[in-house]
Design a protein around this motif. Structure first.
Motif, PDB file in Angstrom:
ATOM      1  N   ALA A 130     -10.457   8.006   2.738  1.00 22.32           N
ATOM      2  CA  ALA A 130      -9.554   8.236   3.665  1.00 22.32           C
ATOM      3  C   ALA A 130      -8.200   8.758   3.373  1.00 22.32           C
ATOM      4  O   ALA A 130      -7.808   8.096   1.938  1.00 22.32           O
ATOM      5  N   ARG A 131      -7.436   9.129   4.086  1.00 26.35           N
ATOM      6  CA  ARG A 131      -6.036   9.147   4.018  1.00 26.35           C
ATOM      7  C   ARG A 131      -5.264   8.890   5.164  1.00 26.35           C
ATOM      8  O   ARG A 131      -5.581   9.180   6.263  1.00 26.35           O
ATOM      9  N   LEU A 132      -4.367   7.938   5.228  1.00 27.63           N
ATOM     10  CA  LEU A 132      -3.412   7.274   5.989  1.00 27.63           C
ATOM     11  C   LEU A 132      -1.844   7.682   5.683  1.00 27.63           C
ATOM     12  O   LEU A 132      -1.486   7.257   4.612  1.00 27.63           O
ATOM     13  N   GLY A 133      -1.253   7.797   7.061  1.00 25.87           N
ATOM     14  CA  GLY A 133       0.198   7.743   6.991  1.00 25.87           C
ATOM     15  C   GLY A 133       0.432   6.160   7.285  1.00 25.87           C
ATOM     16  O   GLY A 133      -0.236   5.560   7.424  1.00 25.87           O
ATOM     17  N   THR A 134       1.746   5.890   7.077  1.00 23.57           N
ATOM     18  CA  THR A 134       2.134   4.726   7.602  1.00 23.57           C
ATOM     19  C   THR A 134       1.845   4.058   8.732  1.00 23.57           C
ATOM     20  O   THR A 134       1.235   3.073   8.987  1.00 23.57           O
ATOM     21  N   ARG A 135       1.889   4.845   9.807  1.00 22.54           N
ATOM     22  CA  ARG A 135       1.710   4.758  11.335  1.00 22.54           C
ATOM     23  C   ARG A 135       0.298   4.339  11.411  1.00 22.54           C
ATOM     24  O   ARG A 135      -0.153   3.377  11.940  1.00 22.54           O
ATOM     25  N   ALA A 136      -0.579   5.024  10.854  1.00 25.14           N
ATOM     26  CA  ALA A 136      -1.915   4.880  10.815  1.00 25.14           C
ATOM     27  C   ALA A 136      -2.268   3.680  10.247  1.00 25.14           C
ATOM     28  O   ALA A 136      -3.233   2.803  10.723  1.00 25.14           O
TER      29      ALA A 136
ATOM     30  N   ALA B 262       0.718  -1.235   0.031  1.00 28.56           N
ATOM     31  CA  ALA B 262      -0.025   0.330   0.021  1.00 28.56           C
ATOM     32  C   ALA B 262       0.766   1.395   0.060  1.00 28.56           C
ATOM     33  O   ALA B 262       1.848   1.218   0.718  1.00 28.56           O
ATOM     34  N   GLU B 263       0.249   2.362  -0.703  1.00 25.82           N
ATOM     35  CA  GLU B 263       1.014   3.515  -0.784  1.00 25.82           C
ATOM     36  C   GLU B 263       0.376   4.288   0.178  1.00 25.82           C
ATOM     37  O   GLU B 263      -0.891   4.365   0.234  1.00 25.82           O
ATOM     38  N   THR B 264       1.127   5.070   1.219  1.00 24.61           N
ATOM     39  CA  THR B 264       0.545   5.899   2.100  1.00 24.61           C
ATOM     40  C   THR B 264       0.901   7.146   2.108  1.00 24.61           C
ATOM     41  O   THR B 264       1.810   7.736   1.101  1.00 24.61           O
ATOM     42  N   VAL B 265       0.402   8.133   2.918  1.00 29.10           N
ATOM     43  CA  VAL B 265       0.560   9.592   2.751  1.00 29.10           C
ATOM     44  C   VAL B 265       1.732   9.791   3.618  1.00 29.10           C
ATOM     45  O   VAL B 265       2.238   9.191   4.562  1.00 29.10           O
ATOM     46  N   ALA B 266       2.646  11.012   2.813  1.00 25.39           N
ATOM     47  CA  ALA B 266       3.800  11.103   3.693  1.00 25.39           C
ATOM     48  C   ALA B 266       3.677  11.525   4.949  1.00 25.39           C
ATOM     49  O   ALA B 266       4.474  11.373   5.792  1.00 25.39           O
ATOM     50  N   ALA B 267       2.579  12.457   5.364  1.00 24.92           N
ATOM     51  CA  ALA B 267       2.413  12.963   6.529  1.00 24.92           C
ATOM     52  C   ALA B 267       1.694  11.851   7.714  1.00 24.92           C
ATOM     53  O   ALA B 267       1.152  10.889   6.939  1.00 24.92           O
ATOM     54  N   ASP B 268       2.112  12.091   8.999  1.00 24.42           N
ATOM     55  CA  ASP B 268       1.406  11.252   9.624  1.00 24.42           C
ATOM     56  C   ASP B 268       0.126  11.621  10.024  1.00 24.42           C
ATOM     57  O   ASP B 268      -0.361  12.425  10.894  1.00 24.42           O
ATOM     58  N   VAL B 269      -0.786  11.113   9.175  1.00 23.76           N
ATOM     59  CA  VAL B 269      -2.196  11.396   8.998  1.00 23.76           C
ATOM     60  C   VAL B 269      -3.406  10.355   8.920  1.00 23.76           C
ATOM     61  O   VAL B 269      -2.738   9.134   8.782  1.00 23.76           O
ATOM     62  N   ASP B 270      -4.431  10.390   9.911  1.00 28.53           N
ATOM     63  CA  ASP B 270      -5.426   9.496   9.861  1.00 28.53           C
ATOM     64  C   ASP B 270      -6.683  10.091   9.574  1.00 28.53           C
ATOM     65  O   ASP B 270      -7.229  10.758  10.734  1.00 28.53           O
ATOM     66  N   GLU B 271      -7.210  10.243   8.490  1.00 24.09           N
ATOM     67  CA  GLU B 271      -7.963  11.236   8.384  1.00 24.09           C
ATOM     68  C   GLU B 271      -9.508  10.583   7.417  1.00 24.09           C
ATOM     69  O   GLU B 271      -9.015   9.844   6.424  1.00 24.09           O
ATOM     70  N   ARG B 272     -10.527  10.668   7.926  1.00 26.66           N
ATOM     71  CA  ARG B 272     -11.552  10.116   7.050  1.00 26.66           C
ATOM     72  C   ARG B 272     -12.245  11.389   6.927  1.00 26.66           C
ATOM     73  O   ARG B 272     -12.797  12.017   7.528  1.00 26.66           O
TER      74      ARG B 272
END
Length: 252
Positions: free
Chosen positions: A184-190, A155-165
């Motif tokens: 949804a927009r997810l960073g790797t940690r999310a 999976a490709e994730t967002v560069a920022a640390d984001v967890d957004e729906r």
């Protein structure tokens, strides 16, 4: 209440999206209900696979399902390598473009019935497609059902640390079509936080883009990261059928 199928219907009915894919260029955005715009990289999607893409494909194993394949650059690159690969997308323009490049694609949502359920070796969620449906847990559960035991998700994730729906429209900044739909927009940690029951198989950054690899339950491999494939699985022969819209697609 919106459902994953509502997301598919929104993309499928989005004239700006189809028009951008057919033209090979933007501008194209996801517009949040508060007016914020997320640019979509149509030109990159419509170009050939770049070095970052090719590195991702080197890590794929066996038969590959590209979810939200768009205009098909990844499926076409895999086909050129002699790899078994299928793209799915809800956009007619995306499926047609993929076929013109020499790849196989079906016009379907990931939440519809798909060929090879439970037997895919690798599933790709590139270009922000981890956001499909606006519910990461539901999407990960669906992908787990598509993969063989021990199969690989990249999976490709967002560069920022984001967890957004969010709820968004598709727009070219002139026309906005349809009802807003969940995304949804997810960073790797999310992403890793949602991936309960999955094994972590690696994460990396290349060309300013961020990726994570996960393995489904009951892994049959001792690999600790996504490696280049050691074998090539074969998609079984497919036959043409007609959808309710009268378009020929491949089925098993």
């Amino acid at each position: 209440m919106s459902t994953p199928s509502a997301t598919a219907l929104a993309w499928a009915a989005a004239d700006p999206y189809d028009a951008a894919l057919r033209a090979g260029r933007g501008p194209l955005f996801l517009r949040r209900t508060d007016g914020w715009l997320l640019p979509l990289e149509v030109e990159r999607w419509c170009a050939g696979a770049d070095p970052v893409d090719r590195d991702v494909l080197d890590r794929c194993e066996g038969a590959v399902l590209d979810v939200g394949c768009g205009p098909g650059r990844l499926v076409a690159e895999l086909a050129a390598r002699g790899r078994a690969a299928l793209g799915i997308d809800v956009s007619e323009a995306a499926v047609e473009h993929t076929a013109r490049l020499g790849g196989q694609a079906l016009r379907r949502s990931v939440f519809e019935q798909l060929p090879g359920e439970g037997r895919w070796d690798t599933v790709l969620l590139m270009d922000g497609n981890i956001g499909i449906g606006g519910d990461p847990r539901a999407l990960l559960e669906r992908v787990a059902g598509l993969l063989r035991p021990g199969g690989l998700l990249i999976a490709e994730t967002v560069a920022a640390d984001v967890d957004e729906r969010v709820r968004v429209h598709i727009t070219d900044a002139r026309a906005t079509t349809g009802e807003p739909f969940p995304w949804a927009r997810l960073g790797t940690r999310a992403l890793l936080g949602y991936a309960r029951g999955w094994e972590r198989a690696g994460q990396w950054t290349a060309g300013g883009r961020h990726f994570a690899a996960l393995r489904s339950r009951s892994s049959r491999t001792a690999s600790s990261r996504a490696e280049p494939p050691k074998r090539t699985a074969v998609i079984s022969s497919q036959r043409a059928r007609n959808t309710s819209a009268g378009r020929p697609v491949a089925d098993r």
